[in-house]
Design an enzyme around this catalytic site. Sequence first.
Site, PDB file in Angstrom:
ATOM      1  N   CYS A 151      34.633  35.737 -34.587  1.00 30.71           N
ATOM      2  CA  CYS A 151      34.887  36.652 -35.697  1.00 30.71           C
ATOM      3  C   CYS A 151      35.774  36.083 -36.814  1.00 30.71           C
ATOM      4  O   CYS A 151      35.444  36.283 -37.985  1.00 30.71           O
ATOM      5  CB  CYS A 151      35.382  38.012 -35.217  1.00 30.71           C
ATOM      6  SG  CYS A 151      36.329  38.028 -33.712  1.00 30.71           S
ATOM      7  N   ARG A 192      36.844  30.066 -23.377  1.00 26.38           N
ATOM      8  CA  ARG A 192      37.924  30.896 -22.846  1.00 26.38           C
ATOM      9  C   ARG A 192      38.393  30.320 -21.519  1.00 26.38           C
ATOM     10  O   ARG A 192      37.576  29.867 -20.719  1.00 26.38           O
ATOM     11  CB  ARG A 192      37.449  32.344 -22.649  1.00 26.38           C
ATOM     12  CG  ARG A 192      37.038  32.970 -23.962  1.00 26.38           C
ATOM     13  CD  ARG A 192      36.611  34.405 -23.829  1.00 26.38           C
ATOM     14  NE  ARG A 192      36.051  34.851 -25.097  1.00 26.38           N
ATOM     15  CZ  ARG A 192      35.508  36.054 -25.305  1.00 26.38           C
ATOM     16  NH1 ARG A 192      35.467  36.933 -24.315  1.00 26.38           N
ATOM     17  NH2 ARG A 192      35.020  36.366 -26.477  1.00 26.38           N
ATOM     18  N   GLN A 252      27.647  33.045 -27.497  1.00 18.44           N
ATOM     19  CA  GLN A 252      27.362  34.451 -27.745  1.00 18.44           C
ATOM     20  C   GLN A 252      26.205  34.580 -28.728  1.00 18.44           C
ATOM     21  O   GLN A 252      26.085  33.773 -29.644  1.00 18.44           O
ATOM     22  CB  GLN A 252      28.593  35.124 -28.357  1.00 18.44           C
ATOM     23  CG  GLN A 252      29.788  35.104 -27.431  1.00 18.44           C
ATOM     24  CD  GLN A 252      30.987  35.788 -28.069  1.00 18.44           C
ATOM     25  OE1 GLN A 252      31.297  35.558 -29.227  1.00 18.44           O
ATOM     26  NE2 GLN A 252      31.646  36.634 -27.309  1.00 18.44           N
ATOM     27  N   ASP A 297      26.044  36.369 -31.220  1.00 18.48           N
ATOM     28  CA  ASP A 297      27.041  37.174 -31.908  1.00 18.48           C
ATOM     29  C   ASP A 297      26.602  37.527 -33.322  1.00 18.48           C
ATOM     30  O   ASP A 297      25.805  36.816 -33.933  1.00 18.48           O
ATOM     31  CB  ASP A 297      28.339  36.339 -31.992  1.00 18.48           C
ATOM     32  CG  ASP A 297      29.572  37.207 -32.077  1.00 18.48           C
ATOM     33  OD1 ASP A 297      29.449  38.446 -31.998  1.00 18.48           O
ATOM     34  OD2 ASP A 297      30.670  36.637 -32.228  1.00 18.48           O
ATOM     35  N   HIS A 311      28.479  39.778 -36.926  1.00 15.89           N
ATOM     36  CA  HIS A 311      29.495  40.677 -37.459  1.00 15.89           C
ATOM     37  C   HIS A 311      28.918  41.386 -38.665  1.00 15.89           C
ATOM     38  O   HIS A 311      28.406  40.742 -39.581  1.00 15.89           O
ATOM     39  CB  HIS A 311      30.770  39.898 -37.795  1.00 15.89           C
ATOM     40  CG  HIS A 311      31.394  39.318 -36.565  1.00 15.89           C
ATOM     41  ND1 HIS A 311      31.166  38.034 -36.154  1.00 15.89           N
ATOM     42  CD2 HIS A 311      32.170  39.902 -35.610  1.00 15.89           C
ATOM     43  CE1 HIS A 311      31.795  37.824 -35.000  1.00 15.89           C
ATOM     44  NE2 HIS A 311      32.404  38.945 -34.650  1.00 15.89           N
ATOM     45  N   LYS A 337      34.447  49.879 -27.721  1.00 13.64           N
ATOM     46  CA  LYS A 337      33.099  49.316 -27.692  1.00 13.64           C
ATOM     47  C   LYS A 337      32.160  50.106 -26.794  1.00 13.64           C
ATOM     48  O   LYS A 337      32.593  50.848 -25.917  1.00 13.64           O
ATOM     49  CB  LYS A 337      33.140  47.859 -27.246  1.00 13.64           C
ATOM     50  CG  LYS A 337      34.013  47.609 -26.027  1.00 13.64           C
ATOM     51  CD  LYS A 337      34.121  46.110 -25.735  1.00 13.64           C
ATOM     52  CE  LYS A 337      34.774  45.878 -24.382  1.00 13.64           C
ATOM     53  NZ  LYS A 337      34.533  44.586 -23.813  1.00 13.64           N
ATOM     54  N   HIS A 368      31.357  44.242 -34.322  1.00 14.10           N
ATOM     55  CA  HIS A 368      31.067  43.023 -33.574  1.00 14.10           C
ATOM     56  C   HIS A 368      29.988  43.426 -32.580  1.00 14.10           C
ATOM     57  O   HIS A 368      30.155  44.413 -31.872  1.00 14.10           O
ATOM     58  CB  HIS A 368      32.271  42.542 -32.757  1.00 14.10           C
ATOM     59  CG  HIS A 368      33.567  42.444 -33.516  1.00 14.10           C
ATOM     60  ND1 HIS A 368      34.275  41.261 -33.582  1.00 14.10           N
ATOM     61  CD2 HIS A 368      34.292  43.361 -34.208  1.00 14.10           C
ATOM     62  CE1 HIS A 368      35.396  41.471 -34.280  1.00 14.10           C
ATOM     63  NE2 HIS A 368      35.432  42.735 -34.665  1.00 14.10           N
TER      64      HIS A 368
END
Length: 670
Positions: A350, A379, A397, A399, A401, A484, A530
């Site tokens: 992000c 991570r 991910q 992902d 945004h 979420k 997200h």
Amino acid sequence: MTQVKLPDGSIRDLPAGASALDVARDISEGLARTAVAAKVDGVVCDLATTLPDECEVALLTPRDGESMEILRHSAAHILAQAVRRLHGEQVQYCIGPALMDDFQYGFYYDFDLGDAKITDDDLKAIEAEMKKIVKEKLPIAREDLSAADAKAKLAGLGQHYKIEMIDDMSSEEQAAGIALYTQGEFTDMCRGPHLQTTGQLGKGFKLLSVAGAYWRGDEANKMLTRIYGNAFFDKKELAAHLAKLEEAKKRDHRIIGKEMDLFLLDEKVGPGMPMWLPKGAVLRTELEAWLRGLLTKAGYSMVYSPQIGKLDLYRTSGHYPYYKDSQFPPITFEDEGHEDDGFLLRPMNCPHHVQMFKHGQHSYRDLPLRYAEFGQVYRWEQSGELNGLTRVRAFTQDDAHIFCTPEQLEAEIESCVALVQTIFETLDLTDYSVRISLRDPDSDKYVGSDENWELAEENIRHVVKKLGLDYVEQIGEAAFYGPKIDFVVTDCIGREWQLGTVQVDYNLPERFDISYIGSDNTAHRPVMIHRAPLGSFERFIGILIEHFAGDFPLWLAPTQVAVLPVSEKYDDYAQQVTQQLRDAGLRVDFDHTSDKVGAKIRRATLAKIPYMVILGEKEAEAQTVAARGRKAGDLGVMSIADFVEALAQERDTQGETSLIPAKIADEPAE
RNA sequence: GCUUCUGUAGCUCAGUGGUAGAGCGCGUCCUUGGUAAGGACGAGGUCAUGGGUUCAAGUCCCAUCAGAAGCUCCA
């Protein structure tokens, strides 16, 4: 006089002070022997319970669902008794419940063993002792005491954990009294109910594993020894359960991944850092290509950004230093003269995307902006958490945004949820649950104002209710910047994993101070979503491997067609067919071995290749292929063009239709 | 991270303190075949790594690394 109404409506009169067991005896001796417990006015209790003057009684036998919980609970007690017999008075009991929803286990008991140690090898001895206790057919008796008396008695038995449990009860609970259950020399505090005798446990139980567990589930407390087992009324049910566990293990993505050469976890590269081998890379490539198509249709733009960023970026976002323990350590320079204080391997995408948004000016007319990236993140998961592809330290991910106005927010959330649902449905992943993850107001691990949080949580609830989704709310599961909607699926051995997620965030826009120009010609704060429908490719593909047991639909199958010449004499023709199939975009393996065709078919079948073509003299002459489906068997002879067309259709429609006779589609999966 | 267990050929696994094994896979040769296993021969090992005990360690002990089950954690 006790008057009892039975479930069939009949009424029986028994002497005053009669127990539920007396009711059973009154009906038949056989029932009295097999009955496990009773339901008196709707409450499950021991058979020995004295009945009120007038009541409804249902006797529970092994056939009743509610009996199983009692059986397993009593099994836990018998386990505790056996452990104390073998390891002496120093053994303290903690908790030992029945598990009714667990895939593997039926009960456990937690012990503080003092100096003693129990290992896997000891389980057999404990199990043998349990069998002895079953043979002894010890009556199980309940005794109700005041809290003070119970504590005195437990103190005499040296059971300090139980005393702690009483001390932690509310005054009402304490006033209601404490029940102790005794079987033979063994006494334990317990709500009950229990079996009549230890003999009723029978032979359908087994101890399965020994593990550690923190007292009260708190890491700060002592680690206890937990023994897991399972119990059934029937030995055959136990055997069936154990067989089911074996079957499930064969679906395990770690096993199938090895068998099919899909991915590699190599300790030289690092734990939790999966590498996609050529066949697994196909899964990833196909999924990515498909998703890109869906994203384009949904108005997303693909972006790319680096996998590291300056530390300061993550100070702004709030990732650093608050989540320091779960990140790789920063990359810093030891020598003087660098202006930068260091870089971080990104734990999330992000911040990069926010900076991309920030780089230009945005009018309200431009919104929503949807930046999508298949971004790799890192991570530092605890070593004990790593698990195949489902919990890793380096992952990608799917992902994106979304930057939008507050007015656009709910419609955007809805379309994100719709996207997740489309993806799950296409992949036949229908068995998932929806969870709304909210913040824990008492925790300090969240950023942003209370108003922002309340607003975001309200947005999410509103959408989920509007869409009519079945969901559960979980406090304390939110991301640090916002609540979420999570899509949770279960793996082959019953563990739950979060896949897709849609998160609402009012906070990062504030922290990064991003804005758009509204119709009133002043700056406004956008809201961020997200979202990651798959979650991560690694975890998602892990679950997908288990879901299909490696038997992927044609469009995903790493190898789609095996070309099997009947003998080497037809290699030339087989080569020609192979090329034609490849020209049609199919992934083909040409079996060059000198095995007989039966062995080739067997190998291709075990390799879970969806289609085979068998090529011999007849096919070479007629320029045809003898097609075979992995599940459907012989599909007959057809022209190369017809075969290609059928497969192309099945692939391009993601298996929804197939020109190849319905018999393939109708064939039950193995 | 914590508790317990495990680590031997590419894979699945045997292996009593005394010369390293099997099946599958792999390679070569024979066989040239018709819808789930043709045959023969062969190559392949730092017994996870590092210490220790012992005349002698794959085997016993300790540490480390990695994996498994569970607990805790998962922004």
